[in-house]
Design an enzyme around this catalytic site. Structure first.
Site: not given
Length: 279
Positions: A179, A238
């Site tokens: 990601r 994050c």
């Protein structure tokens, strides 16, 4: 003695009947937001109360402030007090996801100024591996008043954007490497990362059994990642400001305090197409 980072299973077991200790279950799944309440009802640590990641530990969504925006601190303090957290309460928080959700509670309490909070090292799997029991008994919390003493523990999206090329910020992304690279993005509408960020997957802080790596190992790994940047220049992020909290905790365990959280994280950053994206 106060526990401010980690507590092991034997220590928690010895304090289960201590009125100044409170266990908090925060199991949660992004893909099934009813999961935590369901498994809590099926079985939880004796005396544990339940907090929901979305309802209890996050603020209202606007579509521009990320998937788990910070709650209003006064509202949060009231909610935490209602489940039994007061100024002298030793909080022990656990999940079954290598600390991904539990770290959020640890960070939130420290943001409010409450330092007597620690993760159960290894979480629910460690408790079960030690042969300890679960219960379906739901306790009635004794409400307490949790005072507010807000700490400078986070930064805003505007602050991050204004420091993209500033050595005063060392940005660390806690998402998985794929990601981070902009691959296999199934949660947020845009793949990639904030320019200048380095990657430290939150799961890299723990051993295969879910317990944290030794402090000296963590310190060596984090020093390599930061490449000489002081701990107080580090800003963690994050996808939505949840798993990054475990990187904050890992640095504390490593004896490297002072890092901060970009709470909105990637889900807030990518909500504005004018913000730059790296892949």
């Amino acid at each position: 003695m106060n526990w401010t980072t980690l507590v092991d299973v034997p220590t928690l077991k010895a304090h289960l009947d201590d009125p100044d200790w409170l266990v908090v279950d925060v199991r949660h799944q992004l893909s099934d937001t009813a999961y935590g309440e369901r498994v809590y009802a099926e079985g939880h640590l004796p005396g544990a109360v339940f907090l929901h990641c979305d309802r209890d530990l996050s603020g209202p969504l606007t579509g521009q402030n990320g998937r788990h925006p910070l709650p209003d601190p006064a509202v949060l303090a009231e909610r935490l007090g209602a489940v039994g957290i007061g100024p002298n309460t030793q909080v022990v928080v656990y999940d079954d996801a290598q600390g991904m959700i539990a770290g959020r509670v640890w960070w939130l309490l420290r943001w409010l100024g409450h330092t007597r909070v620690a993760l159960l090292d290894g979480g629910l799997p460690a408790w079960l591996a030690a042969g300890e029991p679960l219960t379906q008994t739901v306790v009635t919390p004794q409400p307490r008043t949790l005072p507010l003493c807000l700490q400078s523990a986070w930064v805003s999206v505007d602050w991050v954007q204004s420091h993209l090329n500033d050595p005063a910020m060392r940005l660390v992304d806690a998402r998985g490497p794929d990601r981070f690279r902009g691959e296999n993005e199934t949660i947020d509408p845009v793949g990639g990362h904030i320019p200048g960020a380095v990657n430290r997957f939150f799961k890299d802080n723990v051993l295969p059994d879910g317990r944290f790596k030794p402090a000296d190992v963590l310190r060596a790994e984090w020093q390599a990642i930061l490449a000489g940047a002081p701990a107080d220049t580090v800003v963690h992020q994050c996808g939505s400001g949840v798993s990054a909290c475990l990187n904050v905790l890992a640095m504390e365990v490593a004896g490297m305090p002072g890092s901060r959280l970009y709470a909105g994280s990637w889900s807030e950053w990518c909500a504005d197409p004018a913000r730059p994206v790296a892949r």
